[in-house]
Write a protein that holds these residues in place. Sequence first.
Motif, PDB file in Angstrom:
ATOM      1  N   SER A  83       0.987  -1.158  -0.059  1.00  0.00           N
ATOM      2  CA  SER A  83       0.011  -0.113  -0.025  1.00  0.00           C
ATOM      3  C   SER A  83       0.888   1.465   0.031  1.00  0.00           C
ATOM      4  CB  SER A  83      -0.987   0.018   1.259  1.00  0.00           C
ATOM      5  OG  SER A  83      -1.886  -1.219   1.136  1.00  0.00           O
ATOM      6  N   PHE A  84       1.881   1.239   0.966  1.00  0.00           N
ATOM      7  CA  PHE A  84       2.508   2.492   0.930  1.00  0.00           C
ATOM      8  C   PHE A  84       3.799   2.531   0.039  1.00  0.00           C
ATOM      9  CE2 PHE A  84       0.075   2.463   4.603  1.00  0.00           C
ATOM     10  CZ  PHE A  84      -0.414   3.927   4.493  1.00  0.00           C
ATOM     11  N   SER A  85       4.262   1.374  -0.754  1.00  0.00           N
ATOM     12  CA  SER A  85       5.023   1.596  -1.771  1.00  0.00           C
ATOM     13  C   SER A  85       4.099   2.279  -3.026  1.00  0.00           C
ATOM     14  CB  SER A  85       5.395   0.227  -2.533  1.00  0.00           C
ATOM     15  OG  SER A  85       5.930  -0.607  -1.688  1.00  0.00           O
ATOM     16  N   MET A  86       2.826   2.231  -3.036  1.00  0.00           N
ATOM     17  CA  MET A  86       2.087   3.094  -4.035  1.00  0.00           C
ATOM     18  C   MET A  86       1.962   4.578  -3.590  1.00  0.00           C
ATOM     19  SD  MET A  86      -1.255   0.453  -4.392  1.00  0.00           S
ATOM     20  CE  MET A  86      -1.940   1.717  -5.319  1.00  0.00           C
ATOM     21  N   VAL A  87       1.774   4.788  -2.320  1.00  0.00           N
ATOM     22  CA  VAL A  87       2.191   6.205  -1.830  1.00  0.00           C
ATOM     23  C   VAL A  87       3.442   6.634  -1.999  1.00  0.00           C
ATOM     24  CG1 VAL A  87       2.100   7.641   0.143  1.00  0.00           C
ATOM     25  CG2 VAL A  87       0.498   5.733   0.096  1.00  0.00           C
ATOM     26  N   MET A  88       4.547   6.256  -2.111  1.00  0.00           N
ATOM     27  CA  MET A  88       5.925   6.640  -2.412  1.00  0.00           C
ATOM     28  C   MET A  88       5.830   6.741  -3.924  1.00  0.00           C
ATOM     29  SD  MET A  88       7.378   7.112   0.270  1.00  0.00           S
ATOM     30  CE  MET A  88       5.942   7.321   1.022  1.00  0.00           C
ATOM     31  N   LEU A  91       4.039  10.077  -4.618  1.00  0.00           N
ATOM     32  CA  LEU A  91       4.616  11.393  -4.296  1.00  0.00           C
ATOM     33  C   LEU A  91       5.734  11.450  -4.907  1.00  0.00           C
ATOM     34  CD1 LEU A  91       5.145  10.777  -0.306  1.00  0.00           C
ATOM     35  CD2 LEU A  91       3.602  12.149  -1.519  1.00  0.00           C
ATOM     36  N   ASN A  92       6.490  10.756  -5.607  1.00  0.00           N
ATOM     37  CA  ASN A  92       7.667  10.693  -6.575  1.00  0.00           C
ATOM     38  C   ASN A  92       7.015  11.177  -7.917  1.00  0.00           C
ATOM     39  OD1 ASN A  92      10.385  10.179  -7.454  1.00  0.00           O
ATOM     40  ND2 ASN A  92       9.078   8.850  -8.749  1.00  0.00           N
ATOM     41  N   GLN A  93       5.739  10.756  -8.315  1.00  0.00           N
ATOM     42  CA  GLN A  93       5.253  11.523  -9.524  1.00  0.00           C
ATOM     43  C   GLN A  93       4.881  12.828  -9.449  1.00  0.00           C
ATOM     44  OE1 GLN A  93       1.848   9.033 -10.833  1.00  0.00           O
ATOM     45  NE2 GLN A  93       1.367  10.555 -12.578  1.00  0.00           N
ATOM     46  N   ALA A  94       4.194  13.188  -8.269  1.00  0.00           N
ATOM     47  CA  ALA A  94       3.753  14.611  -7.938  1.00  0.00           C
ATOM     48  C   ALA A  94       5.309  15.597  -7.880  1.00  0.00           C
ATOM     49  CB  ALA A  94       2.972  14.581  -6.616  1.00  0.00           C
ATOM     50  N   SER A  99       5.535  19.708  -8.415  1.00  0.00           N
ATOM     51  CA  SER A  99       6.305  20.600  -7.530  1.00  0.00           C
ATOM     52  C   SER A  99       6.652  19.787  -6.377  1.00  0.00           C
ATOM     53  CB  SER A  99       5.903  21.849  -7.464  1.00  0.00           C
ATOM     54  OG  SER A  99       6.637  22.713  -6.565  1.00  0.00           O
ATOM     55  N   ASN A 100       8.031  19.871  -5.678  1.00  0.00           N
ATOM     56  CA  ASN A 100       8.298  19.577  -4.489  1.00  0.00           C
ATOM     57  C   ASN A 100       7.617  20.191  -3.462  1.00  0.00           C
ATOM     58  OD1 ASN A 100      10.271  17.729  -5.341  1.00  0.00           O
ATOM     59  ND2 ASN A 100      11.859  19.465  -5.645  1.00  0.00           N
ATOM     60  N   SER A 171      -6.312  10.325  -5.967  1.00  0.00           N
ATOM     61  CA  SER A 171      -5.358  11.409  -5.335  1.00  0.00           C
ATOM     62  C   SER A 171      -4.195  11.628  -6.540  1.00  0.00           C
ATOM     63  CB  SER A 171      -4.831  10.783  -4.134  1.00  0.00           C
ATOM     64  OG  SER A 171      -5.697  10.531  -3.289  1.00  0.00           O
ATOM     65  N   VAL A 172      -4.100  10.615  -7.299  1.00  0.00           N
ATOM     66  CA  VAL A 172      -2.941  10.727  -8.302  1.00  0.00           C
ATOM     67  C   VAL A 172      -3.335  11.680  -9.466  1.00  0.00           C
ATOM     68  CG1 VAL A 172      -3.570   8.885  -9.917  1.00  0.00           C
ATOM     69  CG2 VAL A 172      -1.202   9.571  -9.373  1.00  0.00           C
ATOM     70  N   LYS A 173      -4.414  12.099  -9.481  1.00  0.00           N
ATOM     71  CA  LYS A 173      -5.082  13.003 -10.565  1.00  0.00           C
ATOM     72  C   LYS A 173      -4.599  14.485 -10.333  1.00  0.00           C
ATOM     73  CE  LYS A 173      -9.244  10.606 -11.725  1.00  0.00           C
ATOM     74  NZ  LYS A 173     -10.659  10.590 -11.808  1.00  0.00           N
ATOM     75  N   TYR A 174      -4.116  15.176 -10.956  1.00  0.00           N
ATOM     76  CA  TYR A 174      -3.495  16.688 -10.818  1.00  0.00           C
ATOM     77  C   TYR A 174      -4.525  17.419 -10.362  1.00  0.00           C
ATOM     78  CZ  TYR A 174       0.612  14.849 -13.431  1.00  0.00           C
ATOM     79  OH  TYR A 174       1.503  14.129 -13.782  1.00  0.00           O
ATOM     80  N   GLU A 175      -5.854  17.244 -10.710  1.00  0.00           N
ATOM     81  CA  GLU A 175      -6.766  18.371 -10.291  1.00  0.00           C
ATOM     82  C   GLU A 175      -7.138  18.141  -8.887  1.00  0.00           C
ATOM     83  OE1 GLU A 175      -9.172  15.002 -12.852  1.00  0.00           O
ATOM     84  OE2 GLU A 175      -7.269  16.305 -13.057  1.00  0.00           O
TER      85      GLU A 175
END
Length: 417
Positions: A83-88, A91-94, A99-100, A171-175
């Motif tokens: 699950s939290f590999s997906m979160v990482m 975060l990396n994609q965002a 922006s950081n 959450s991965v959606k930019y909007e």
Amino acid sequence: MKARFTKWIRQFYGSLVNSIAFYPAIIACCFLILSYVLLYIDFSPLGKAIKSRLDFVSLRDASTARSIAATIAAGILSLTVFSFSMVMILLNQAASNMSNRVLDSMIENRFQQWVLGFYIGTIVYALFLLSTIRDTDTGIHVPALSVYLLILLTILDIFLFIYFLHYITQSVKYETIIRRIYVKTMAGLKQQCRENEDSAPAAPAHFNSSHTLRAPESGYFQGFNRKGLVQLCREQNWELRFCYHMGSFVMKGVAFAEINAAHKISQEQQEQLYTLMEFHNGEPLDKNAFYGFKQLMEVALKALSPGINDSGTAVLSLHALADLLAFRLNHYPVLAFRDSEGIPRVIICELSFEEIFKRTVLPVWDYGKEDRTLRWEMQKALRQLQGQSASEADAAVINHMLRKVEKAIAESEDEDL
């Protein structure tokens, strides 16, 4: 020394509460207490009576209970890692595509922390239960009630994992990320601004400075304890004015505040003042609404970069910026904080509408003025802002930018013809 220690405690508490590990740690401790309570009930006369009368809640074989607990602990551990590999990855994609600076708002997401805490809590519960199971010939001495609760928690973990997958895909959606920044920034603006200029206490026109307060360390001026600073200034009969707006980088030794005091300020009093002020890195949206404007601007610039080339995301950021600017047009920040007698004790600096506009909209235009889609959307947004402006100075800034955009659009259409 005491004042510095108090300030360190406050900063440590703030970083601890906002850490991604805070809620999981609290939830894991709650599950540990739950396991102890259930085991106590299991081995109490009441628990033994329940297991002896109801066969379906009893386990005769201790090895079966041990196998269930071990299997569940290993399975939930794998589920947690996945699950939290997906979160990482998210975060990396965002960070790569947006922006950081948006990472803070994503890491502070409470739902992710609750899911992590529930997973870890189930693992802690299973391991503690596993350590208490002993081989016995009598089924009432096997913690069957605790094992069945563990099975129920595992079922809840599975359904939580299914919903978590859905949540991550949204959450991965930019909007969604842009909307989250917009909502937090709007909430900050509503706290810092008033609906009309008359209701927002203005700073005195003249300020007599008798003492200069210099930055104790290099860093970003993030704000101050308003209630404590006003109270201190009231007790000492001071008037304090900040020379920089919140979010400014101030180097060590630079004068960042002035104080109107009848007597010389002692070293101890300076320490009290420094204790009430914050200098640290980061861009917390709950501290300063301008950080939200800045993050939306950075998202738009990153989307317009040749490596990303996503004008759609840039337009979404532009729309969010325009809506925030429309709110700021007719709402005015509080510049003076007064004591109970109405005397202005603390005076702050705030960015004007013109400064915010130039720092956020102009960079987007400079970077994306060759993009046809952005030009059209910029024109629409500026025309709507133009109709909401109540100040002639603000209207002049918008009109100047609108003429520049319309000129670029006209030149582009002439080239097409």
